[in-house]
Structures are given as C-alpha cells and as structure tokens.
Design an enzyme around this catalytic site. Structure first.
Site, PDB file in Angstrom:
ATOM      1  N   CYS A 183       0.805  -1.326  -0.109  1.00 57.02           N
ATOM      2  CA  CYS A 183       0.037   0.050  -0.084  1.00 57.02           C
ATOM      3  C   CYS A 183       0.877   1.207   0.053  1.00 57.02           C
ATOM      4  CB  CYS A 183      -1.058   0.034   1.312  1.00 57.02           C
ATOM      5  SG  CYS A 183      -0.081   0.127   2.776  1.00 57.02           S
ATOM      6  N   CYS A 237       3.386   1.727   2.676  1.00 54.11           N
ATOM      7  CA  CYS A 237       4.922   1.058   2.638  1.00 54.11           C
ATOM      8  C   CYS A 237       5.746   2.011   1.727  1.00 54.11           C
ATOM      9  CB  CYS A 237       4.685  -0.228   2.097  1.00 54.11           C
ATOM     10  SG  CYS A 237       3.500  -1.517   2.468  1.00 54.11           S
ATOM     11  N   ASP A 249      -9.226 -20.776  -0.690  1.00 51.46           N
ATOM     12  CA  ASP A 249      -8.230 -20.925   0.163  1.00 51.46           C
ATOM     13  C   ASP A 249      -8.448 -20.310   1.491  1.00 51.46           C
ATOM     14  OD1 ASP A 249      -5.382 -21.670   0.792  1.00 51.46           O
ATOM     15  OD2 ASP A 249      -5.033 -19.594   0.783  1.00 51.46           O
ATOM     16  N   ASP A 279      -4.378 -16.990  -2.673  1.00 60.06           N
ATOM     17  CA  ASP A 279      -3.174 -16.013  -2.563  1.00 60.06           C
ATOM     18  C   ASP A 279      -2.053 -16.422  -2.659  1.00 60.06           C
ATOM     19  OD1 ASP A 279      -3.653 -16.792   0.011  1.00 60.06           O
ATOM     20  OD2 ASP A 279      -2.915 -14.774   0.777  1.00 60.06           O
ATOM     21  N   ASP A 290      -1.208 -21.776  -4.287  1.00 64.95           N
ATOM     22  CA  ASP A 290      -2.520 -21.864  -5.005  1.00 64.95           C
ATOM     23  C   ASP A 290      -2.555 -21.598  -6.394  1.00 64.95           C
ATOM     24  OD1 ASP A 290      -4.164 -21.828  -2.695  1.00 64.95           O
ATOM     25  OD2 ASP A 290      -3.514 -20.052  -2.092  1.00 64.95           O
TER      26      ASP A 290
END
Length: 766
Positions: A42, A45, A450, A635, A639
């Site tokens: 984001c 960061c 997941d 994610d 996966d």
C-alpha cells in the site's frame, strides 16, 4: 550470531558480489540500483521505505513503485554501498533483492505497441476523412458540383488507402492465419468487410459515383483496434509481476567453494551435491537437506501452512520458503529443475494451456455468422446475374449485403460490454488479467476458497489477550522486539511495547532470552520456556486453530495463542454467494485444526486441509468431471496452479506474485466483497453480450432480405450498419447501473463510507 555470520558466513568471510552488474551510472557521478521488494502492499509502505532510505547518508533519491513492487535508489558510491542500502531495507522491515538491469524491458509488449500505433493512425485518418465527408454533405447536395465531390472523394482515398493498409494489419494477419488453418474467426469477416467497403469506395471514386464509404471503414477499424488494445492490455498486466517474481524467489545462491569461501552464483551454476548457505531472512534458493544449523522456515508462500516450521540437520527445505533467524547450510538436491517451485510452475503452465483451448463467445458466434454472411452476398450477386441484371448492379447489391451485414455490431457486441465491464470492475477495485474472464466468471456455479490470506487476514492476532496481565504482556512484547520470528513480531505489535530489552540474544530454533535485574526472561517454544502440558493444554483446547508461543519471567509465565482473524465480511460474502446458487468449498494447505475452525465459523461443510498444489488440481478436476464450473479464490504460491486450472480465478492484491500472475483478476483491499461484485457484474455483462449478439442476428434477419432484393443502396446500408453498432454500444452502457461503487451511491451511503474511512485513518494514526 555475530555480524560476520550475517554478512559473510560462518567464518565471517566476505561474500563476493559484483555490484557493477546491478547498478547503472548517472552523469553526475551517482549510481542507480533497482530493488525488488517483498512486502509492498500500500501507499504507507511507500512512505516507510522512501523516508527510511533518505535518512541513510549518501542516498540521493529513493522512489518506490507500488505497482511493480520495485524501489529505485540513487546513491553516491563514495559515501554509501549497495550492501548498506540492502541492510537499511532489511532494518526498516522490507527485505529486498537487487533487480538485474538485464531483465528490464519495456512493460508494453510488442503487440500492444503495434495496436496502439495502428489505433492512432486509424483515428487520425478517420477524423480527416470524416471532415471531408461533412464538407461534402453539409450543404444541399444539388449545390455541390461533381468536381468538388470527386475532389473530396479522391483526397479521402489518398488518406484512407495507406491508413487501412497500415492500421488493419493485425486483423489481416489473424484472418490469413485462420484461413490457413481452414477455420474462421471474427477477424475474417472484419477483414472482408473492410476490404470490400474500401474496394467499393475506390471503384465509386474512379467512376464518379455519388457515395464513398472511406469514413465508415476507418471508424470501424478505430473502434475494433481500441477493443483489441484493451484486451491485450489486460493480458500483459502480469508481465511486470513475473519479472519481479523471478528476482524475489532467489535467482542466485551463496555457494561454498572447496576452500570454504562463499561466492554468490546464479542458480544455473548450482548443481546437486553443492553446498549453499542460507542467511537469516533470505528465501531458500534450492531444494535440499539441512547439513547444519537450526532455524524456523516460513512455508506459507509454498504450502499455505501458517505456522513456521522448525528445521534442523537432516530436514528438507524447499526453494521459495523464507528462512527465519538461523543460519542454514544446505546440501543441494535440486536447484533449477526438479524443485518444488519448478513443479508449481509446470502445473501452472499445463493448467493455463488446458484452459486456453476454450473459444471466446465472439469467436463462437463468428464461426456460425461468417459463412452465412459470405454465402448471402455470393448468392445475391449470382441471383441478380441470373435475373438478367448487369454485373455492376449485381456487384452493388452484393456489396450492399456485405456492408449492411458487416460485422460491426457483432464485432462490437462483446468488446463494448467488455470495456464497460472492465471500467465497472476497476471502479470497484478489481483488475482484470484476462479479456475473457468476464464470460467464464458469469457461468460459475461453485466457489472454492483458500483459507490463509483469503478468508483470513494474513497477520496473526493475539487470541487470548484477556488471559494475560498487562505488565507481563508489555515485558514479553519488549523482548519480542529482539526476534524476527513471525509470532514474535505479532506479539510485539499486539503488546504495543515501545522499546526492546538490551542484551537480548537469540537461541536459534528455540527463541530469545535476556538477563534483567538478576532474572532470565525467555520467549519462544514451550519447552524453551519450561512450560508443561498442564499449562499449555487448556490454551490449546480453547484455541485449537492457534499457534502457541510462551514467555517466562522466573516463576511467572504465560502462553500466547495467535490465530488468524476472519476477514470482516467473510460470513456475509459466503451467505451472498450461497443465495446466488453457488456451492462453497475450502481447500487449504494449512493444518486440519485451523481449517476446521474457519469452516465451522462460516458454516462451510465441504472442506479439506493439508492439500498440496497437485491435490488441489485433482479436486478441481473432479469437480470439472461433475460438470461444475469453478471459481477459485486464493493468494499463496501453492494456490497458483489451482488458480490457473480453475474455470476462472481471483486473488487479492496481497497474494504472492505468481498467484496474481496465474489468476484472471486481482482485487484490492482487505475485504472479500469484490468476489460478489465480480460475479454480479460478470453475470450482467454476459447477459448483455448475448443480447447484443441476438440484436445483431435480428438486425440481419430484417436487413439482409431487403438488401438482397435491391431496395438498399450502399449508402443506406452503411447508415444501417452504423445504427446497429450504436444500438449495441448503448445497450452495453446499461452495465454502468450494476454494482455501482460507493462514489455513485446515494448521499447517505457516501457519507457513511466517509465516516468509516475517517475512523480507519484515526485508528491508524493512534
């Protein structure tokens, strides 16, 4: 562990690293290095990284690109070294790897660049030709002299012929390739329609006829190129992610030579039997067996397991997993080929190849549509010739049939809806990676989730906060600040402790300890802190899905249970999907106890735990055999193969890079609501696509007989063709009313959303 261990290896020898290969010299004497950073999610960061780097003496500039998760650092080589930059990145909590400049390439693919150029040329040519057409028809037709009309037609031809020759190349190539394969796609009737419209216009110009259709041909090209460019833009969005992943997954290793020196080499130079060293905080670059050292390895990216696994001599580690605080010496069993990472990528490739065999809705329509159109035009010409008409009349009527049935409406039927739907997705925080994802998403009847990072938030929370006294929690949190273990970091956040304890030392694979005022503080495993089963079992029973760490301060002790928190809207989303007729399942690589708790809270009866990537694909194949169309939402790196294998897939923006690259769409934020929105928009879009296609069919059923009988001139045919295109475009715009984002909802809803945002920002500041 001393500084030498961290920097060079067990003996403190320096690691050879050719920084000149990773940096670029600027004219002012500074150098620039690009870093691939793991953990950028984001704008916050961005601020942390740029501010932290600018405080390092010698750093001139630091710029973070949140989109591709790279940081560009300009520094003075006489004041600071790249090693110091990497150390500062690790210190502020964003471990980074140098990005090889040789891997950099223009993010825009060659096909996208060509489409953009063709679209620009077509748009420029169409505007100029339309200006001439307006000049011809703006006044009374009888007032325009034949010489003036012929002049404008001739000038339009000079513009249109080279424009079509250049801008229509993507359609011509595709049509020729389809004909060589003895098949038909949408580009075949498009190419024929454009060529015949141009041919008739040139013929009419040379014979001084009243009408020419250069502007229609060019406008058709422009809009079709626009749709093709947007589709290509969606497909190439994952290219940057794939480049960055190649760096983050460790493309080099610290190899120990025969003399004991450590040398960083590319993975292509590592062979089975070699010995590599994995330093704390690094990703394991190879599959291998631990020769010496103890540590905790975070396997969540690969297996989905939330709890870091302790490793010791004799244990197996896999490429892509993240090493904890210990230094590991690993004997290599597989480096490039044969690793678990390579197997995952192989599974992704096979799954994507299998999925790409499906024909798009527009191409399926073209297979049935194109032969009918071409046959109608041929039979029209043949019929008029048999009726005794001249070749000119027969040709004019045949071309009128082709123009009035020109696949403008059909060609725009799907792209017009796709463009509108893509905008609707974007405004709701969903980014498409595949142009046909909308069609596939609209037809799903099963949703497979997941667990870790998808149904739950990725960061663990302290589940038994009320069972621990404030002073003990604060003391444990201060000690936790001296450890890089994920659970210790979670404890430090939960405690709100502001300072670390001086003199703390880490015991590899066990925990961290410190001597304070004559007593020993310990934080780590239950055995390390002397916690017996009589204390731990009640906590484990109360929180079966939690990971436990302990703290001891002499006679006082505590057991902390860390569990993953369900995303706030997960129950609501599951309920809405059920209401829409979807079957819900959970497939996770996490422990059975952790998955069972989440499934119970959400009321999901079908779930499986400890499933590896191949197992997930096998379950998806079984569902496919049952006739199910599956939406996979996940994610993790584990996966990625199942995301590629599913009928359609979504992943959150916090997902592993390879998972994002394998998914058909990525959604922003920490909520699951975009899954429901994506389903609503796609189903509405699919309905509009079919409506547009049927509109094109009905239009042709009415228009073709009239044109065949000779009651339609090419000019009227062009107007009717444009009208049908306008109808399907306006119908596509109806999608804007579906899943309106907050900014378009009533004022009360907007005010509530703003209040919620203000509360979140206030909490972040606190």
């Amino acid at each position: 562990m001393n500084a030498g261990d961290l920097e060079g290896g067990p003996a403190g020898r320096p690691v050879d690293h050719d920084w000149d290969a990773y940096t670029v010299a600027d004219r002012d004497g500074t150098r620039r290095i690009e870093l691939a950073v793991d953990g950028i999610t984001c704008a916050a960061c961005l601020t942390d990284i740029e501010r932290g780097l600018r405080r390092l003496p010698g750093v001139v500039r630091a710029r973070v690109n949140v989109g591709n998760r790279r940081t560009s650092v300009v520094f003075s080589p006489d004041k600071v070294t790249p090693d110091a930059v990497l150390e500062r990145m690790a210190a502020i909590g964003y471990p980074a790897q140098p990005f090889d400049p040789a891997l950099r390439r223009d993010n825009r693919s060659a096909e996208a660049r060509e489409l953009l150029k063709c679209m620009g040329v077509a748009g420029f040519g169409a505007m100029n030709v339309m200006l001439m057409s307006v000049s011809v028809w703006s006044g009374n037709v009888t007032d325009i002299t034949p010489e003036t009309r012929d002049f404008f037609h001739f000038m339009s031809a000079l513009i249109a012929i080279p424009t079509v020759a250049y801008a229509a190349r993507p359609f011509f190539r595709s049509a020729l390739a389809a004909l060589r394969r003895r098949s038909l796609n949408m580009d075949v009737p498009i190419s024929i329609g454009v060529c015949l419209a141009m041919g008739l216009s040139i013929f009419n110009t040379l014979t001084h006829a009243l009408e020419a259709y250069f502007d229609s041909a060019l406008m058709l090209l422009f809009f079709l190129l626009l749709g093709r460019f947007l589709d290509e833009n969606m497909r190439r969005r994952t290219a940057v992610e794939a480049e960055t992943l190649a760096t983050l997954r460790a493309d080099s290793a610290l190899k120990r030579g025969a003399d004991g020196d450590l040398v960083r080499v590319p993975l292509s130079a590592v062979r089975p039997g070699d010995i590599v060293v994995v330093r704390p905080g690094e990703r394991v670059p190879v599959d291998g067996e631990v020769l010496s050292g103890r540590s905790d390895v975070d396997r969540s990216l690969v297996t989905g397991e939330t709890l870091p696994a302790p490793v010791a001599p004799g244990d197996v580690v896999h490429a892509g997993t993240l090493n904890g605080a210990g230094l590991l010496t690993v004997v290599v069993t597989a480096a490039v080929e044969g690793t678990l990472m390579a197997e995952i990528e192989r599974l992704i490739g096979e799954a994507q190849s299998a999925k790409s065999g499906a024909l798009r809705l527009a191409d399926r329509a073209a297979r049935a549509y194109a032969p009918v159109v071409h046959s109608s035009a041929f039979l029209t010409a043949a019929g008029w010739l048999m009726a005794g008409a001249g070749w000119h009349t027969a040709l004019i009527n045949a071309i009128a049939v082709l123009i009035i049935t020109c696949p403008c409406a059909l060609a725009l039927a799907v792209p017009a809806v796709q463009v509108t739907a893509a905008g609707r997705f974007f405004r709701n925080g969903i980014l498409l990676n595949a142009g046909d994802a909308i069609e596939r998403l609209a037809r799903i009847d099963t949703v497979v989730f997941d667990k870790t990072g998808t149904l739950t938030s990725p960061e663990p929370i302290l589940a038994n906060r009320t069972a621990v006294s404030d002073d003990l929690l604060d003391l444990a949190g201060r000690l936790a600040r001296s450890s890089r273990h994920p659970l210790a970091e979670a404890l430090a956040r939960a405690s709100g402790a502001t300072g670390a304890i001086d003199g703390a030392r880490e015991v590899t694979g066990e925990g961290v300890m410190a001597d304070v005022a004559g007593r020993t503080l310990r934080l780590g495993s239950l055995s390390f802190c002397g916690i017996g089963s009589d204390v731990a079992d009640p906590v484990r029973a109360a929180h079966p899905d939690a990971s436990l760490i302990a703290f001891s301060d002499g006679e006082r002790s505590a057991v902390f249970a860390f569990a993953q928190r369900l995303k706030t809207d997960a129950p609501e989303v599951i309920a809405e999907l059920r209401a829409k007729g979807c079957r819900i399942m959970i497939l996770s690589g996490d422990r059975e106890a952790a998955v069972a708790v989440v499934a119970d809270r959400l009321g999901v009866s079908e779930w499986q735990a400890e499933v590896d990537p191949a197992g997930k694909i096998a379950r998806l194949d079984a569902l496919k055999a049952e006739g199910r169309r599956v939406l996979m939402v996940g994610d993790g790196l584990n996966d990625a193969p199942s995301l590629a294998a599913a009928h359609v897939s979504l992943s959150p923006v916090s997902a592993a890079h390879l998972a994002q690259a394998a998914s058909d769409a990525v959604f922003l934020g920490d909520r699951l609501k975009p899954v429901v929105i994506a389903l609503d928009v796609s189903r509405a879009a699919y309905r509009l696509m079919k409506q547009n296609l049927w509109t094109a069919v009905v239009y042709n059923l009415i228009a073709v007989p009239i044109a065949v009988l000779g009651y339609v001139t090419p000019l009227i045919a062009a107007a009717a063709m444009s009208g049908s295109s306008l109808i399907v475009t306006l119908n596509a715009l109806r999608l804007r009313r579906v899943a309106a984002p907050p900014a378009e909802r009533p004022a009360a809803a907007v005010a509530a959303a703003r209040e919620e945002l203000a509360r979140e920002q206030a909490e972040e500041q606190v």
